[in-house]
Design an enzyme around this catalytic site. Structure first.
Site, PDB file in Angstrom:
ATOM      1  CB  CYS A 352      15.063  89.201  71.856  1.00  0.00           C
ATOM      2  SG  CYS A 352      16.662  89.910  71.426  1.00  0.00           S
ATOM      3  CE1 TYR A 394      21.713  87.744  68.355  1.00  0.00           C
ATOM      4  CE2 TYR A 394      20.039  89.419  68.780  1.00  0.00           C
ATOM      5  CZ  TYR A 394      20.923  88.444  69.244  1.00  0.00           C
ATOM      6  OH  TYR A 394      21.003  88.188  70.589  1.00  0.00           O
TER       7      TYR A 394
HETATM    8  P1  FAD Z   1      31.565  88.023  62.097  1.00  0.00           P
HETATM    9  O1  FAD Z   1      33.031  88.147  61.989  1.00  0.00           O
HETATM   10  O2  FAD Z   1      30.723  89.149  61.675  1.00  0.00           O
HETATM   11  O3  FAD Z   1      31.105  86.727  61.356  1.00  0.00           O
HETATM   12  C1  FAD Z   1      29.712  86.451  61.169  1.00  0.00           C
HETATM   13  C2  FAD Z   1      29.528  84.977  60.991  1.00  0.00           C
HETATM   14  O4  FAD Z   1      30.308  84.506  59.916  1.00  0.00           O
HETATM   15  C3  FAD Z   1      29.980  84.237  62.226  1.00  0.00           C
HETATM   16  O5  FAD Z   1      28.939  83.375  62.598  1.00  0.00           O
HETATM   17  C4  FAD Z   1      31.180  83.462  61.831  1.00  0.00           C
HETATM   18  O6  FAD Z   1      31.092  82.137  62.355  1.00  0.00           O
HETATM   19  C5  FAD Z   1      31.108  83.409  60.329  1.00  0.00           C
HETATM   20  N1  FAD Z   1      32.489  83.550  59.799  1.00  0.00           N
HETATM   21  C6  FAD Z   1      33.327  84.572  60.001  1.00  0.00           C
HETATM   22  N2  FAD Z   1      34.497  84.350  59.371  1.00  0.00           N
HETATM   23  C7  FAD Z   1      34.386  83.121  58.776  1.00  0.00           C
HETATM   24  C8  FAD Z   1      35.243  82.320  57.985  1.00  0.00           C
HETATM   25  N3  FAD Z   1      36.459  82.713  57.674  1.00  0.00           N
HETATM   26  N4  FAD Z   1      34.772  81.131  57.606  1.00  0.00           N
HETATM   27  C9  FAD Z   1      33.538  80.713  57.908  1.00  0.00           C
HETATM   28  N5  FAD Z   1      32.706  81.435  58.624  1.00  0.00           N
HETATM   29  C10 FAD Z   1      33.113  82.616  59.069  1.00  0.00           C
HETATM   30  N6  FAD Z   1      25.141  88.866  69.600  1.00  0.00           N
HETATM   31  C11 FAD Z   1      25.369  88.487  70.874  1.00  0.00           C
HETATM   32  O7  FAD Z   1      26.216  87.614  71.138  1.00  0.00           O
HETATM   33  N7  FAD Z   1      24.716  89.109  71.926  1.00  0.00           N
HETATM   34  C12 FAD Z   1      23.792  90.080  71.728  1.00  0.00           C
HETATM   35  O8  FAD Z   1      23.217  90.609  72.688  1.00  0.00           O
HETATM   36  C13 FAD Z   1      23.533  90.488  70.384  1.00  0.00           C
HETATM   37  N8  FAD Z   1      22.631  91.455  70.127  1.00  0.00           N
HETATM   38  C14 FAD Z   1      22.397  91.836  68.844  1.00  0.00           C
HETATM   39  C15 FAD Z   1      21.468  92.838  68.613  1.00  0.00           C
HETATM   40  C16 FAD Z   1      21.175  93.229  67.317  1.00  0.00           C
HETATM   41  C17 FAD Z   1      20.144  94.311  67.083  1.00  0.00           C
HETATM   42  C18 FAD Z   1      21.859  92.604  66.230  1.00  0.00           C
HETATM   43  C19 FAD Z   1      21.559  93.014  64.819  1.00  0.00           C
HETATM   44  C20 FAD Z   1      22.799  91.627  66.449  1.00  0.00           C
HETATM   45  C21 FAD Z   1      23.083  91.213  67.758  1.00  0.00           C
HETATM   46  N9  FAD Z   1      24.033  90.237  68.030  1.00  0.00           N
HETATM   47  C22 FAD Z   1      24.260  89.849  69.331  1.00  0.00           C
HETATM   48  C23 FAD Z   1      24.843  89.608  66.959  1.00  0.00           C
HETATM   49  C24 FAD Z   1      26.198  90.364  66.839  1.00  0.00           C
HETATM   50  O9  FAD Z   1      25.968  91.684  66.385  1.00  0.00           O
HETATM   51  C25 FAD Z   1      27.189  89.735  65.864  1.00  0.00           C
HETATM   52  O10 FAD Z   1      26.548  89.551  64.635  1.00  0.00           O
HETATM   53  C26 FAD Z   1      27.769  88.409  66.343  1.00  0.00           C
HETATM   54  O11 FAD Z   1      28.422  88.560  67.600  1.00  0.00           O
HETATM   55  C27 FAD Z   1      28.790  87.881  65.334  1.00  0.00           C
HETATM   56  O12 FAD Z   1      29.731  88.901  65.112  1.00  0.00           O
HETATM   57  P2  FAD Z   1      31.266  88.528  64.846  1.00  0.00           P
HETATM   58  O13 FAD Z   1      31.999  89.757  64.505  1.00  0.00           O
HETATM   59  O14 FAD Z   1      31.799  87.689  65.963  1.00  0.00           O
HETATM   60  O15 FAD Z   1      31.147  87.597  63.602  1.00  0.00           O
END
Ligand code: FAD
Length: 394
Positions: A352, A394
Site C-alpha cells: 500500500c 494511489y
Molecule cells: P486533488 O484536489 O484531488 O488534487 C489531486 C492532485 O492534483 C494533487 O496532488 C494536487 O497537488 C494536484 N492539483 C490540484 N489542483 C492543482 C492545481 N491547481 N495545480 C496543480 N496541481 C494541482 N491519501 C492519504 O493521504 N491517506 C490515505 O490513507 C489515502 N488512502 C487512499 C486509499 C485509496 C483506495 C485511494 C484511491 C486513495 C487514497 N488516498 C489517500 C489519496 C486520496 O484519496 C487523495 O487522492 C489525496 O488526498 C489527494 O486529494 P486532494 O483532494 O487533496 O487532491
C-alpha cells in the site's frame, strides 16, 4: 426503509453463562433462558457498561442490520449469524458517484495483477452504507501532526461517529466529501482515505475511526482535512473495499510493504493484532519506506511496538549520512527471510502506498522468487486466488 443500525449481540458459542453482564446492565436489557444470554434490541442503549465485565469477550459482538434480531431468534441461536450484506438495501441514489468510487478502488487494486479476493478468514465487511446522497456526518475529535518534516505534513485525524453505526474493518476506506464545489460548479466527488484504526475504534468503545492524511499541494480534500479543527463536522461516505482485509486467523503471517500514508491500513492491522492476539500470532513483518525519519508517519509510536509482534524494516531514501534505500532494496537485502515467507502458505502480502512503489516491489519479489527456483507471476496469481495477495496504490 429503515436506516441500518448497529445491534448488540452475544456470541453463544463463547459465552460461559456467568450472567455478569446481566447483573451489570443498568437498564435490564440483558436476559437469559436455559439456552442463551441475549440483548434486548428494544432496550439496549449501547452504554457499553457490560463490555469490560465479560470474562470471555463474547459480549463484544455487533451486526449492522435493517431489522433487529428478536429476543426469540437470539434465544434459539447455536451460533451468531454472519454479518449480512446490507449494501443492496442501501443503494446509492447517486449511481454515478458510486461508480466513481468503484473505479478509484479498481485502479488502486489493479497492481495485484487480477481480481483480488479477501482472505478466507476475513470478517465479511459492510460496504456502501453511506453515499453522496446520504453521507454520515462525523465529528473531528482530534487532528495531530505526525511528521516533523516541514515539507511533509501528514495528519492523524480522529473522527467520532456521532452516534451513527459506522462499522469498518481494517483495510477498508472511507470517502470524504470536501465542502463547496469544483470549477464547474459541481459538488466535489469524495476522496478515499484508508481507515488507520482497528474495527473497534481508535479507542475501543469510543465509536471513532482515524485517518492518516498527507497534505497535497493545492489538493482540495487533503488541505480541507489537514486544517480541520476539533469539533468540526465532516461528510463521510462508505465504508468501501471488500478485499484488502486482514485475516482473522491468528496463525496467518502478514507481510506488509508500504510507503507514506500506505502505512494507514498497516497501523490498523497491527493494532487489531495487538488488541486481539497479544504476541501469540503468526507474526507480522513490515517494510516501510519514507524519505527521512522526520517524514515517516507514526515513527515515534512504531518504536514502542514490540519486535515479537511486528518485525520492522524502516527504510529511508533521503536520510543524511545514509545510502539511499527504497523498500525493494531492503526486501532484496532480506531475500532469505522474504523467500521463507513466500514459501509459507500462511503468508498474506499487503502492498500500500504511492503507485510509484509498485514496479520496484514487483521486481524485488520476482528476484526473490527466482532464488526459490520459482516464477513470481504464477506464484502471485496463486496467492491472489487464495486471498493472500493484496495491493492498494494511489
Ligand atoms: P486533488 O484536489 O484531488 O488534487 C489531486 C492532485 O492534483 C494533487 O496532488 C494536487 O497537488 C494536484 N492539483 C490540484 N489542483 C492543482 C492545481 N491547481 N495545480 C496543480 N496541481 C494541482 N491519501 C492519504 O493521504 N491517506 C490515505 O490513507 C489515502 N488512502 C487512499 C486509499 C485509496 C483506495 C485511494 C484511491 C486513495 C487514497 N488516498 C489517500 C489519496 C486520496 O484519496 C487523495 O487522492 C489525496 O488526498 C489527494 O486529494 P486532494 O483532494 O487533496 O487532491
Amino acid at each position: 426503509m429503515t436506516a441500518p443500525f448497529k445491534q448488540h449481540l452475544i456470541d453463544p458459542e463463547i459465552c460461559i453463562r456467568c450472567y455478569t453482564c446481566e447483573m451489570t446492565c443498568p437498564i435490564g436489557a440483558i436476559h437469559h433462558d436455559d439456552n442463551n444470554v441475549v440483548v434486548d434490541p428494544e432496550a439496549c442503549n449501547l452504554c457499553m457498561d457490560c463490555i469490560p465485565v465479560c470474562p470471555t469477550g463474547s459480549i463484544d459482538e455487533w451486526r449492522v442490520v435493517n431489522t433487529a434480531y428478536s429476543l426469540e431468534e437470539q434465544f434459539d441461536w447455536e451460533e451468531l449469524p454472519d454479518q449480512e450484506d446490507i449494501s443492496a438495501d442501501t443503494q446509492s441514489e447517486e449511481g454515478e458517484v458510486d461508480e466513481a468510487v468503484a473505479r478509484l478502488l479498481a485502479e488502486a487494486h489493479a497492481g495485484a495483477g487480477g481480481a483480488s479476493k479477501p482472505p478466507v478468514s476475513a470478517t465479511k465487511p459492510v460496504i456502501n452504507m453511506y453515499n453522496l446522497g446520504k453521507p454520515a456526518t462525523l465529528i473531528v475529535q482530534g487532528n495531530y501532526r505526525l511528521t516533523d518534516d516541514p515539507d511533509h505534513d501528514v495528519r492523524h485525524i480522529i473522527l467520532e461517529t456521532n452516534g451513527l453505526p459506522f462499522p469498518v474493518l481494517e483495510g477498508q476506506s472511507v470517502g470524504v466529501i470536501p465542502p463547496g464545489t469544483d470549477a464547474t460548479g459541481a459538488v466535489h466527488l469524495p476522496r478515499l482515505y484508508s481507515v488507520s484504526s482497528p474495527r473497534d475504534g481508535e479507542r475501543p468503545g469510543y465509536h471513532n475511526i482515524s485517518l492518516t492524511v498527507k497534505r497535497e499541494l493545492d489538493g482540495v480534500a487533503s488541505n480541507y482535512l489537514c486544517d480541520l479543527e476539533k469539533g468540526s463536522k465532516v461528510q463521510v461516505t462508505g465504508p468501501f473495499g471488500g478485499t484488502f482485509l486482514m485475516p482473522n486467523d491468528s496463525d496467518a503471517r502478514i507481510l506488509m510493504i508500504c510507503t507514506g500514508t500506505g502505512s494507514a491500513p498497516m497501523r490498523a492491522f497491527t493494532m487489531q493484532r495487538q488488541r486481539t492476539c497479544r504476541n501469540d500470532t503468526g507474526g507480522m513483518t513490515m517494510f516501510f519506506g519514507a524519505r527521512t525519519p522526520e517524514s515517516l508517519p507514526y515513527f515515534g509510536p512504531l518504536g514502542k511496538v514490540p519486535n515479537s509482534l511486528l518485525k520492522q524494516h524502516l527504510v529511508f531514501s533521503r536520510a543524511p549520512d545514509q545510502p539511499k534505500q527504497y523498500v525493494q532494496d531492503r526486501m532484496l537485502a532480506e531475500t532469505g527471510a522474504v523467500a521463507e515467507m513466500l514459501d509459507d502458505p500462511a503468508t498474506h502480502i499487503y502492498i500500500c502506498g504511492l503507485k510509484g512503489m509498485e514496479d520496484g516491489v514487483e521486481s524485488a519479489l520476482t528476484q526473490i522468487a527466482a532464488t526459490m527456483g520459482a516464477k513470481w507471476a504464477p506464484m502471485r496469481a496463486a496467492m491472489r486466488e487464495a486471498g493472500r495477495y493484496h495491493v492498494e496504490t494511489y
